[in-house]
Design an enzyme around this catalytic site. Structure first.
Site, mmCIF file in Angstrom:
data_model
loop_
_atom_site.group_PDB
_atom_site.id
_atom_site.type_symbol
_atom_site.label_atom_id
_atom_site.label_comp_id
_atom_site.label_asym_id
_atom_site.label_seq_id
_atom_site.Cartn_x
_atom_site.Cartn_y
_atom_site.Cartn_z
ATOM 1 N N HIS A 178 15.744 70.857 7.413
ATOM 2 C CA HIS A 178 16.678 71.131 6.315
ATOM 3 C C HIS A 178 17.549 69.883 6.142
ATOM 4 O O HIS A 178 17.799 69.155 7.106
ATOM 5 C CB HIS A 178 17.525 72.335 6.745
ATOM 6 C CG HIS A 178 18.467 72.863 5.728
ATOM 7 N ND1 HIS A 178 19.676 72.263 5.456
ATOM 8 C CD2 HIS A 178 18.405 73.950 4.921
ATOM 9 C CE1 HIS A 178 20.314 72.966 4.538
ATOM 10 N NE2 HIS A 178 19.562 73.996 4.182
ATOM 11 N N LYS A 189 24.043 84.110 8.144
ATOM 12 C CA LYS A 189 22.603 84.381 8.159
ATOM 13 C C LYS A 189 22.243 85.437 9.190
ATOM 14 O O LYS A 189 21.077 85.744 9.391
ATOM 15 C CB LYS A 189 21.836 83.090 8.458
ATOM 16 C CG LYS A 189 21.931 82.041 7.346
ATOM 17 C CD LYS A 189 20.972 80.900 7.601
ATOM 18 C CE LYS A 189 21.296 79.646 6.835
ATOM 19 N NZ LYS A 189 21.089 79.754 5.398
ATOM 20 N N CYS A 249 16.572 73.014 0.007
ATOM 21 C CA CYS A 249 17.262 71.975 0.809
ATOM 22 C C CYS A 249 16.308 71.327 1.806
ATOM 23 O O CYS A 249 16.712 70.970 2.923
ATOM 24 C CB CYS A 249 18.483 72.524 1.521
ATOM 25 S SG CYS A 249 19.695 73.244 0.407
HETATM 26 N N1 C6P Z 1 19.496 77.285 4.676
HETATM 27 C C1 C6P Z 1 18.346 78.390 2.865
HETATM 28 O O1 C6P Z 1 18.295 79.030 1.823
HETATM 29 P P1 C6P Z 1 24.620 76.514 6.220
HETATM 30 O O2 C6P Z 1 24.424 76.292 4.748
HETATM 31 O O3 C6P Z 1 25.481 75.455 6.829
HETATM 32 O O4 C6P Z 1 25.036 77.896 6.558
HETATM 33 O O5 C6P Z 1 23.181 76.372 6.892
HETATM 34 C C2 C6P Z 1 22.515 75.161 6.785
HETATM 35 C C3 C6P Z 1 21.114 75.275 7.287
HETATM 36 C C4 C6P Z 1 20.748 74.527 8.379
HETATM 37 N N2 C6P Z 1 19.506 74.612 8.887
HETATM 38 C C5 C6P Z 1 18.585 75.428 8.379
HETATM 39 C C6 C6P Z 1 17.231 75.488 8.999
HETATM 40 C C7 C6P Z 1 18.899 76.204 7.262
HETATM 41 O O6 C6P Z 1 17.979 77.008 6.745
HETATM 42 C C8 C6P Z 1 20.194 76.123 6.695
HETATM 43 C C9 C6P Z 1 20.565 76.915 5.477
HETATM 44 C C10 C6P Z 1 19.676 78.142 3.531
HETATM 45 O O7 C6P Z 1 17.332 77.964 3.420
HETATM 46 C C11 C6P Z 1 20.692 77.656 2.540
HETATM 47 S S1 C6P Z 1 20.333 76.039 1.940
#
Ligand code: C6P
Length: 415
Positions: free
Chosen positions: A129, A233, A372
């Site tokens: 990501h 999540k 992302c």
């Molecule tokens: N992925 C998705 O729709 P945050 O945004 O900080 O809570 O998480 C970031 C993040 C980091 N690593 C992985 C593997 C992720 O999947 C995510 C967040 C979401 O896939 C929002 S972009």
């Protein structure tokens, strides 16, 4: 194929999530398959946060008054709950941050600036990501270190030979690896990869954003030096996440953000810093959210992480079998047995955004785009995919609705 029966405990769990009983529009019930973006919240999490605001709201670590002490106890209790949930050795190893992104940035900037020098290497995989790529690029630009991507195979696994070869350079200081890919669903062999990294003298940052919500996780068994995840999540609130770091590493790291709470003494001549984790928690933290995260952990434990993992594995196998019957549909990533409960796919005849709109018209929430993970999509020659991501409250009937509606949308565009 007829849908297998969903585990009774999980059918009962649906009632804990008020939003799941909401129609997207009159007569169109919500089928929520965007859990990798964020999960829904059970009533118990919302009640815990309401209760905090109604009965003990105060700032933490500051006042000597009763409510401040109660709020501090709740906040620190949440930290201990996280420690136990991920099997950390001590609650000093649990730093509350805003989200997984901030956790990774904290390590990149605090550890990275203090420890990286020109020519040092940070390994990431092609499936990361952006949150596990860009912070390393920023600190590399600052220190002269280099970010090296490790290739993935066509089946969506990290190429382990390429990883081992990359470690042979002797310059790798840290490997930053997703435990579970948010696009491929791949469950990476992190424990084995961490062992190899340690043998090569490198540290390991595990991006656990997509694993902690879905399976039992033990940071010590994984060999993680650092791990990052977000409460939102894992049925918890937005606005709080966790950085896990081994105590000795955190102890040796300078602060990332400065301000109240993170100091020991302040003068214009010299400021000294608090011990960890306070050193990394400048300013008023997300207190109600910590209470919500603790309630989320209680909830997940009540359902059982192994139960969740087994359910999602069965669901994703069933959904992928159904999707595989649709003409012109391409799924990326490994077979169901090697992945968590999500699948990204593309139709050769319908743009992912059109497909997602077709699904939304039927009440099915999915994500469309690059999720992302642009380097990953480039690797597969795809601009975008549609991603369906399941959680504990999804049913086999919902997987059927997904497959039927993808097929209907495909047929509609083929007219
Ligand atoms: N992925 C998705 O729709 P945050 O945004 O900080 O809570 O998480 C970031 C993040 C980091 N690593 C992985 C593997 C992720 O999947 C995510 C967040 C979401 O896939 C929002 S972009």
């Amino acid at each position: 194929m007829s849908a297998p029966a969903t585990d009774e405990r999980l059918i009962a769990a649906r009632a804990d999530f008020p939003i799941l009983a909401t129609d997207v529009r009159p007569g169109v019930p919500l089928v929520y398959l965007d859990n990798a973006a964020t999960t829904q919240k059970p009533a118990s999490v919302m009640a815990a946060m309401d209760d905090y605001y109604e009965h003990l709201n105060s700032n933490v670590h500051r006042g000597v008054h009763t409510f401040s002490e109660k709020a501090t106890a709740a906040y620190e209790g949440a930290r201990r709950k996280v420690r136990d949930f991920i099997h950390a050795a001590s609650s000093h190893e649990i730093v509350f941050v805003r989200n997984a992104t901030e956790a990774i940035n904290l390590v990149a900037h605090a550890w990275g600036r203090a420890n990286l020098k020109p020519g040092d290497e940070i390994l990431v995989s092609e499936m990361e990501h952006h949150a596990n790529i860009v912070p390393w690029q920023l600190v590399a630009a600052y220190t002269g270190a280099v970010v090296k991507p490790v290739a993935i195979t066509e089946q969506g696994r990290i190429d382990q030979d390429a990883y081992a070869r990359a470690l042979e350079s002797g310059r790798v200081k840290l490997a930053a690896i997703a435990h579970v890919s948010n696009v491929l669903g791949t469950i990476n062999p992190v424990a084995d990869m961490a062992r190899k990294a340690h043998d090569a003298g490198a540290l390991v940052m595990v991006d656990a954003a997509q694993s902690i919500p879905h399976m039992p996780l033990d940071v010590q068994a994984l060999g993680a030096d650092f791990a990052a995840f977000s409460a939102h999540k894992m049925v918890g609130p937005t606005g709080i996440g966790v950085l896990y770091g081994k105590r000795a590493l955190l102890d040796a790291m300078p602060p990332f953000l400065g301000g109240g709470s993170m100091i020991d003494t302040v003068s214009f001549e010299k400021t000294t810093f608090a011990a960890v984790p306070a050193r990394f928690e400048a300013g008023t933290p997300a207190i109600a959210e910590a209470v919500g995260l603790a309630a989320a952990i209680d909830y997940l434990r009540g359902v059982g992480m192994e139960t969740i993992h087994v359910h999602e594995r069965a669901l994703i196998g069933y959904a992928m079998e159904g999707l595989s019957t649709i003409p012109g549909l391409r799924m990326i990533g490994p077979p169901p047995g090697e992945r968590a409960g999500l699948v990204a796919f593309a139709l050769d005849s319908v743009h992912p955004h059109d497909l997602a709109q077709g699904l939304d018209a039927a009440g099915i929430a999915v994500r469309a785009g690059h999720h992302c993970a642009m380097p990953l999509h480039t690797r597969y020659g795809l601009g975008a995919t549609v991603r369906a991501s399941f959680y504990l409250y999804n049913t086999f009937e919902e997987a059927d609705r997904l497959v039927e509606t993808v097929e209907k949308t495909r047929a509609f565009f083929a007219r």
